[in-house]
Scaffold this motif. Structure first.
Motif, PDB file in Angstrom:
ATOM      1  N   THR A  68      35.870  33.286  35.954  1.00  0.00           N
ATOM      2  CA  THR A  68      35.544  34.650  36.371  1.00  0.00           C
ATOM      3  C   THR A  68      34.295  34.716  37.241  1.00  0.00           C
ATOM      4  OG1 THR A  68      34.332  35.009  34.329  1.00  0.00           O
ATOM      5  CG2 THR A  68      36.642  35.715  34.373  1.00  0.00           C
ATOM      6  N   THR A  69      33.699  33.588  37.592  1.00  0.00           N
ATOM      7  CA  THR A  69      32.528  33.590  38.459  1.00  0.00           C
ATOM      8  C   THR A  69      32.841  32.801  39.729  1.00  0.00           C
ATOM      9  OG1 THR A  69      31.693  31.665  37.275  1.00  0.00           O
ATOM     10  CG2 THR A  69      30.863  33.816  36.583  1.00  0.00           C
ATOM     11  N   PRO A  70      33.577  33.408  40.654  1.00  0.00           N
ATOM     12  CA  PRO A  70      33.922  32.685  41.879  1.00  0.00           C
ATOM     13  C   PRO A  70      32.712  32.495  42.790  1.00  0.00           C
ATOM     14  CG  PRO A  70      34.664  34.945  42.030  1.00  0.00           C
ATOM     15  CD  PRO A  70      34.132  34.746  40.633  1.00  0.00           C
ATOM     16  N   ILE A  71      32.816  31.527  43.680  1.00  0.00           N
ATOM     17  CA  ILE A  71      31.732  31.232  44.612  1.00  0.00           C
ATOM     18  C   ILE A  71      31.606  32.368  45.622  1.00  0.00           C
ATOM     19  CG2 ILE A  71      30.988  29.640  46.427  1.00  0.00           C
ATOM     20  CD1 ILE A  71      32.497  27.455  44.900  1.00  0.00           C
ATOM     21  N   GLY A  72      30.385  32.790  45.896  1.00  0.00           N
ATOM     22  CA  GLY A  72      30.148  33.806  46.913  1.00  0.00           C
ATOM     23  C   GLY A  72      30.043  35.217  46.379  1.00  0.00           C
ATOM     24  N   LEU A  73      30.312  35.452  45.127  1.00  0.00           N
ATOM     25  CA  LEU A  73      30.260  36.804  44.582  1.00  0.00           C
ATOM     26  C   LEU A  73      28.848  37.383  44.537  1.00  0.00           C
ATOM     27  CD1 LEU A  73      31.974  39.074  43.395  1.00  0.00           C
ATOM     28  CD2 LEU A  73      31.642  38.056  41.161  1.00  0.00           C
ATOM     29  N   PRO A  74      27.817  36.620  44.185  1.00  0.00           N
ATOM     30  CA  PRO A  74      26.477  37.223  44.127  1.00  0.00           C
ATOM     31  C   PRO A  74      25.994  37.786  45.464  1.00  0.00           C
ATOM     32  CG  PRO A  74      26.483  35.165  42.933  1.00  0.00           C
ATOM     33  CD  PRO A  74      27.811  35.274  43.635  1.00  0.00           C
ATOM     34  N   GLU A  75      26.381  37.167  46.591  1.00  0.00           N
ATOM     35  CA  GLU A  75      25.937  37.677  47.879  1.00  0.00           C
ATOM     36  C   GLU A  75      26.492  39.070  48.142  1.00  0.00           C
ATOM     37  OE1 GLU A  75      27.431  34.626  47.676  1.00  0.00           O
ATOM     38  OE2 GLU A  75      25.668  33.366  47.854  1.00  0.00           O
ATOM     39  N   CYS A  79      30.419  49.903  41.324  1.00  0.00           N
ATOM     40  CA  CYS A  79      30.199  48.471  41.551  1.00  0.00           C
ATOM     41  C   CYS A  79      28.877  48.015  40.941  1.00  0.00           C
ATOM     42  CB  CYS A  79      30.213  48.151  43.038  1.00  0.00           C
ATOM     43  SG  CYS A  79      31.825  48.274  43.787  1.00  0.00           S
ATOM     44  N   PHE A  80      27.845  48.826  41.100  1.00  0.00           N
ATOM     45  CA  PHE A  80      26.543  48.482  40.536  1.00  0.00           C
ATOM     46  C   PHE A  80      26.610  48.376  39.018  1.00  0.00           C
ATOM     47  CE2 PHE A  80      22.433  49.864  38.771  1.00  0.00           C
ATOM     48  CZ  PHE A  80      21.635  48.833  39.257  1.00  0.00           C
ATOM     49  N   VAL A  81      27.280  49.321  38.383  1.00  0.00           N
ATOM     50  CA  VAL A  81      27.414  49.292  36.924  1.00  0.00           C
ATOM     51  C   VAL A  81      28.194  48.048  36.494  1.00  0.00           C
ATOM     52  CG1 VAL A  81      28.471  50.480  34.953  1.00  0.00           C
ATOM     53  CG2 VAL A  81      27.170  51.784  36.639  1.00  0.00           C
ATOM     54  N   LEU A  82      29.247  47.705  37.223  1.00  0.00           N
ATOM     55  CA  LEU A  82      30.023  46.508  36.882  1.00  0.00           C
ATOM     56  C   LEU A  82      29.215  45.231  37.096  1.00  0.00           C
ATOM     57  CD1 LEU A  82      33.536  47.450  38.277  1.00  0.00           C
ATOM     58  CD2 LEU A  82      32.840  47.228  35.890  1.00  0.00           C
ATOM     59  N   ILE A  83      28.398  45.193  38.127  1.00  0.00           N
ATOM     60  CA  ILE A  83      27.546  44.027  38.360  1.00  0.00           C
ATOM     61  C   ILE A  83      26.562  43.859  37.213  1.00  0.00           C
ATOM     62  CG2 ILE A  83      25.675  43.132  39.812  1.00  0.00           C
ATOM     63  CD1 ILE A  83      27.197  44.359  42.209  1.00  0.00           C
ATOM     64  N   VAL A  84      25.929  44.937  36.809  1.00  0.00           N
ATOM     65  CA  VAL A  84      24.977  44.876  35.695  1.00  0.00           C
ATOM     66  C   VAL A  84      25.693  44.460  34.415  1.00  0.00           C
ATOM     67  CG1 VAL A  84      23.446  46.264  34.232  1.00  0.00           C
ATOM     68  CG2 VAL A  84      23.368  46.505  36.713  1.00  0.00           C
ATOM     69  N   PHE A  85      26.875  45.023  34.158  1.00  0.00           N
ATOM     70  CA  PHE A  85      27.644  44.679  32.963  1.00  0.00           C
ATOM     71  C   PHE A  85      28.010  43.195  32.961  1.00  0.00           C
ATOM     72  CE2 PHE A  85      31.798  44.209  30.860  1.00  0.00           C
ATOM     73  CZ  PHE A  85      31.437  44.593  29.576  1.00  0.00           C
ATOM     74  N   CYS A  86      28.478  42.675  34.088  1.00  0.00           N
ATOM     75  CA  CYS A  86      28.854  41.253  34.167  1.00  0.00           C
ATOM     76  C   CYS A  86      27.642  40.346  33.990  1.00  0.00           C
ATOM     77  CB  CYS A  86      29.550  40.965  35.483  1.00  0.00           C
ATOM     78  SG  CYS A  86      31.195  41.667  35.590  1.00  0.00           S
ATOM     79  N   GLN A  87      26.506  40.740  34.535  1.00  0.00           N
ATOM     80  CA  GLN A  87      25.299  39.941  34.359  1.00  0.00           C
ATOM     81  C   GLN A  87      24.875  39.908  32.891  1.00  0.00           C
ATOM     82  OE1 GLN A  87      23.645  38.033  36.526  1.00  0.00           O
ATOM     83  NE2 GLN A  87      25.117  38.522  38.117  1.00  0.00           N
ATOM     84  N   ILE A  88      24.943  41.043  32.232  1.00  0.00           N
ATOM     85  CA  ILE A  88      24.582  41.110  30.816  1.00  0.00           C
ATOM     86  C   ILE A  88      25.553  40.266  29.982  1.00  0.00           C
ATOM     87  CG2 ILE A  88      24.452  42.622  28.790  1.00  0.00           C
ATOM     88  CD1 ILE A  88      23.298  44.758  30.693  1.00  0.00           C
ATOM     89  N   MET A  89      26.850  40.360  30.285  1.00  0.00           N
ATOM     90  CA  MET A  89      27.837  39.571  29.546  1.00  0.00           C
ATOM     91  C   MET A  89      27.643  38.072  29.809  1.00  0.00           C
ATOM     92  SD  MET A  89      29.282  41.701  27.718  1.00  0.00           S
ATOM     93  CE  MET A  89      30.540  40.675  26.979  1.00  0.00           C
ATOM     94  N   GLY A  90      27.230  37.712  31.014  1.00  0.00           N
ATOM     95  CA  GLY A  90      26.951  36.310  31.304  1.00  0.00           C
ATOM     96  C   GLY A  90      25.759  35.790  30.523  1.00  0.00           C
ATOM     97  N   ILE A  91      24.750  36.624  30.351  1.00  0.00           N
ATOM     98  CA  ILE A  91      23.571  36.228  29.579  1.00  0.00           C
ATOM     99  C   ILE A  91      23.928  36.122  28.105  1.00  0.00           C
ATOM    100  CG2 ILE A  91      21.288  37.001  28.808  1.00  0.00           C
ATOM    101  CD1 ILE A  91      20.947  38.202  31.637  1.00  0.00           C
TER     102      ILE A  91
END
Length: 101
Positions: free
Chosen positions: A36-43, A86-98
């Motif tokens: 679920t963490t493809p290359i290039g997504l953070p940019e 999108c911002f909420v989903l980015i924050v949610f995914c970052q929290i779930m990754g941590i």
């Protein structure tokens, strides 16, 4: 006495099967997280956050000017709401990754 031996054998088999299933489930979960963490997504996430900041700033500045009207408000909201999701989903995914690490 024969019944207790059969019960012990069945119990050992069930425990072994449960351990194998748990190991398989753990391996599948690890694989799913890495997929679920493809290359290039953070940019692209950074670009979405920058665009959201710019649009929110523009909305705040324009709301104080004499050019402000309902059409401009609707236009800005039309672009701000998807970026906010999108911002909420980015924050949610970052929290779930941590949490998942």
């Amino acid at each position: 006495m024969l019944t207790s031996v059969v019960s012990a054998t069945t119990s050992a088999t069930i425990t072994s099967a449960a351990t194998t299933t748990a190991a398989t489930t753990t391996a599948a979960t690890t694989t799913a997280i890495s997929l679920t963490t493809p290359i290039g997504l953070p940019e692209y996430g950074v670009l979405a956050v920058i665009a959201l900041i710019v649009l929110l700033s523009a909305k705040e500045i324009l709301s104080a000017s004499d050019k402000w009207n309902r059409a401009l408000n609707s236009s800005l909201n039309l672009s701000i709401y998807p970026l906010l999701v999108c911002f909420v989903l980015i924050v949610f995914c970052q929290i779930m990754g941590i949490i998942g690490s």
